[in-house]
Design an enzyme around this catalytic site. Structure first.
Site, PDB file in Angstrom:
ATOM      1  N   SER A 189       0.657   0.271  -8.452  1.00 52.63           N
ATOM      2  CA  SER A 189      -0.806   0.268  -8.384  1.00 52.63           C
ATOM      3  C   SER A 189      -1.393   0.386  -9.782  1.00 52.63           C
ATOM      4  CB  SER A 189      -1.277   1.471  -7.556  1.00 52.63           C
ATOM      5  OG  SER A 189      -2.675   1.651  -7.654  1.00 52.63           O
ATOM      6  N   TYR A 202      -0.917  10.752  -5.182  1.00 53.82           N
ATOM      7  CA  TYR A 202      -0.658   9.325  -4.965  1.00 53.82           C
ATOM      8  C   TYR A 202      -0.403   8.594  -6.287  1.00 53.82           C
ATOM      9  CZ  TYR A 202      -1.772   4.403  -3.988  1.00 53.82           C
ATOM     10  OH  TYR A 202      -1.736   3.026  -3.904  1.00 53.82           O
TER      11      TYR A 202
HETATM   12  P1  NAD Z   1      -2.113  -0.615   4.656  1.00 57.38           P
HETATM   13  O1  NAD Z   1      -2.586   0.623   5.276  1.00 57.38           O
HETATM   14  O2  NAD Z   1      -2.465  -1.891   5.298  1.00 57.38           O
HETATM   15  O3  NAD Z   1      -0.535  -0.594   4.495  1.00 57.38           O
HETATM   16  C1  NAD Z   1       0.214   0.575   4.289  1.00 57.38           C
HETATM   17  C2  NAD Z   1       1.293   0.587   5.323  1.00 57.38           C
HETATM   18  O4  NAD Z   1       2.212   1.640   5.026  1.00 57.38           O
HETATM   19  C3  NAD Z   1       0.815   0.885   6.733  1.00 57.38           C
HETATM   20  O5  NAD Z   1       0.462  -0.277   7.418  1.00 57.38           O
HETATM   21  C4  NAD Z   1       2.023   1.563   7.361  1.00 57.38           C
HETATM   22  O6  NAD Z   1       2.726   0.659   8.187  1.00 57.38           O
HETATM   23  C5  NAD Z   1       2.899   1.912   6.186  1.00 57.38           C
HETATM   24  N1  NAD Z   1       3.278   3.328   6.238  1.00 57.38           N
HETATM   25  C6  NAD Z   1       2.572   4.389   5.797  1.00 57.38           C
HETATM   26  N2  NAD Z   1       3.250   5.530   6.046  1.00 57.38           N
HETATM   27  C7  NAD Z   1       4.420   5.154   6.634  1.00 57.38           C
HETATM   28  C8  NAD Z   1       5.547   5.862   7.137  1.00 57.38           C
HETATM   29  N3  NAD Z   1       5.634   7.196   7.043  1.00 57.38           N
HETATM   30  N4  NAD Z   1       6.545   5.149   7.717  1.00 57.38           N
HETATM   31  C9  NAD Z   1       6.480   3.796   7.812  1.00 57.38           C
HETATM   32  N5  NAD Z   1       5.445   3.080   7.341  1.00 57.38           N
HETATM   33  C10 NAD Z   1       4.428   3.750   6.762  1.00 57.38           C
HETATM   34  O7  NAD Z   1      -2.647  -0.578   3.145  1.00 57.38           O
HETATM   35  P2  NAD Z   1      -2.310  -1.468   1.850  1.00 57.38           P
HETATM   36  O8  NAD Z   1      -3.416  -1.170   0.925  1.00 57.38           O
HETATM   37  O9  NAD Z   1      -2.002  -2.852   2.197  1.00 57.38           O
HETATM   38  O10 NAD Z   1      -1.032  -0.735   1.275  1.00 57.38           O
HETATM   39  C11 NAD Z   1       0.158  -1.409   0.924  1.00 57.38           C
HETATM   40  C12 NAD Z   1       0.657  -0.906  -0.414  1.00 57.38           C
HETATM   41  O11 NAD Z   1      -0.254  -1.302  -1.435  1.00 57.38           O
HETATM   42  C13 NAD Z   1       0.788   0.610  -0.529  1.00 57.38           C
HETATM   43  O12 NAD Z   1       1.996   0.934  -1.203  1.00 57.38           O
HETATM   44  C14 NAD Z   1      -0.382   0.992  -1.399  1.00 57.38           C
HETATM   45  O13 NAD Z   1      -0.146   2.172  -2.121  1.00 57.38           O
HETATM   46  C15 NAD Z   1      -0.459  -0.221  -2.297  1.00 57.38           C
HETATM   47  N6  NAD Z   1      -1.732  -0.374  -2.999  1.00 57.38           N
HETATM   48  C16 NAD Z   1      -2.877  -0.605  -2.311  1.00 57.38           C
HETATM   49  C17 NAD Z   1      -4.057  -0.746  -3.001  1.00 57.38           C
HETATM   50  C18 NAD Z   1      -5.347  -0.991  -2.291  1.00 57.38           C
HETATM   51  O14 NAD Z   1      -6.405  -0.942  -2.922  1.00 57.38           O
HETATM   52  N7  NAD Z   1      -5.361  -1.262  -1.001  1.00 57.38           N
HETATM   53  C19 NAD Z   1      -4.070  -0.661  -4.399  1.00 57.38           C
HETATM   54  C20 NAD Z   1      -2.889  -0.422  -5.061  1.00 57.38           C
HETATM   55  C21 NAD Z   1      -1.712  -0.290  -4.366  1.00 57.38           C
END
Ligand code: NAD
Ligand code: MG
Length: 297
Positions: A189, A202
């Site tokens: 991230s 985080y």
């Molecule tokens: P999202 O909520 O759609 O996806 C996160 C997923 O993590 C969930 O759908 C869930 O299935 C899974 N998850 C969480 N806890 C879990 C557990 N204990 N066991 C199994 N699965 C679990 O959100 P997203 O934003 O698409 O996140 C995906 C990745 O992107 C993450 O690693 C997040 O940190 C990273 N990210 C997101 C952003 C943003 O702005 N959305 C920015 C930087 C990084």
């Protein structure tokens, strides 16, 4: 019909959203998000870049992981989807899109905070796909807290278990199965270099993911396994509407970027496709920033 290759102005390519204040219980659902996120359902066009490949994607039910799973399938890969049991509704929708692309979708619900579950997930993937050559560590937990004292020991542990330990367990279990040419892609991230005051636990997991990626990349390169990371900026996903941001900040989400808008999961998928595909054969230990223009080291 427009697709990801259509010439367009990135400022206006996707709507400049102002999400209303909203709150879902963790982990949140794409189906409950207002406005809806764009996962590339109607736009991602495959061109055979991952023909015959075998992928395991964690967090494949929603957000960035779901957009990636759709793109992988349209590029020709079969996909094992990891997600939490509460997310069955989202997962079923994405599995359906993978199958519509003519590929195999295998749904494996379970909690990645459990090392045994991580091991079983890899074994299931290898069995169901007759092998494995792409691992996307994308599942993540993000909960904003104003003060350090508000982060309970359990929450801190859960952030590290989900974001860091699961990546370690899954990767360790997967490596012996991965043939030369395989790709491991971790999701870090912008928070890894530019942590928010409210995301101390985080953001530090994302620093660890970046570092783990660069170290392991050197270890596995001689085996022909490439390890890279994608570093998203503010992307509109259920993570952000289920505690990832303070609720009152949601209307301004992503407006601080040079593009002036939040990103959509659909804009992340091509980065994962590039790093998974053999076209990035000389790209190793790289962090590909997809963040609307925010400066990175
Ligand atoms: P999202 O909520 O759609 O996806 C996160 C997923 O993590 C969930 O759908 C869930 O299935 C899974 N998850 C969480 N806890 C879990 C557990 N204990 N066991 C199994 N699965 C679990 O959100 P997203 O934003 O698409 O996140 C995906 C990745 O992107 C993450 O690693 C997040 O940190 C990273 N990210 C997101 C952003 C943003 O702005 N959305 C920015 C930087 C990084
Ligand atoms: Mg989800």
């Amino acid at each position: 019909m427009t697709d990801q290759y259509t010439f367009k102005n990135p400022v206006t390519a996707y709507e400049n959203i102002t999400p209303p204040k909203q709150s879902q219980p963790e982990p949140g659902l794409d189906t409950e998000l207002t406005p809806k996120a764009d996962l590339g359902e109607n736009t991602y066009r495959g061109t055979g870049r991952l023909e015959g490949r075998k992928a395991l994607v964690t967090g494949a039910d929603s957000g960035i992981g779901a957009a990636t799973a759709i793109a992988f399938a349209r590029e020709g890969a079969d996909v094992v989807m990891s997600y939490l049991p509460e997310e069955e509704e989202d997962a079923a929708r994405i599995a359906n899109l993978i199958e519509k692309a003519g590929r195999k979708a295998v749904k494996v619900p379970g909690d990645l905070k459990d090392s045994a579950m991580c091991r079983q997930l890899v074994e299931t993937a290898v069995r169901e796909l007759s092998g494995l050559d792409i691992l996307v560590n994308n599942a993540g937990k993000q909960v904003a807290q104003e003060a350090l004292g508000d982060i309970t020991d359990i929450e801190f542990d859960h952030s590290y278990k989900t974001n860091v330990y699961a990546m370690f367990w899954l990767t360790k279990e997967a490596v012996p199965h991965l043939p030369a040419g395989s790709s491991i892609i971790n999701t870090t991230s912008i928070q890894a270099y530019s942590p928010s005051a409210t995301l101390v636990d985080y953001a530090s997991t994302k620093g660890a993911i970046n570092n783990f990626t660069k170290g392991l990349a050197q270890q596995l390169a001689p085996k022909g396994i490439r390890v890279n990371a994608v570093a998203p900026g503010p992307i509109w996903t259920p993570l952000q509407a289920s505690g990832g941001q303070p609720t009152e900040d949601l209307p301004e989400f992503g407006k601080e970027t040079p593009l002036g808008r939040a990103g959509q999961p659909a804009e992340l998928a091509p980065a994962y496709v590039f790093l998974a595909s053999a076209e990035s054969s000389y790209v190793i230990g790289e962090t590909l920033n997809v963040n609307g223009g925010m400066p990175t080291p």
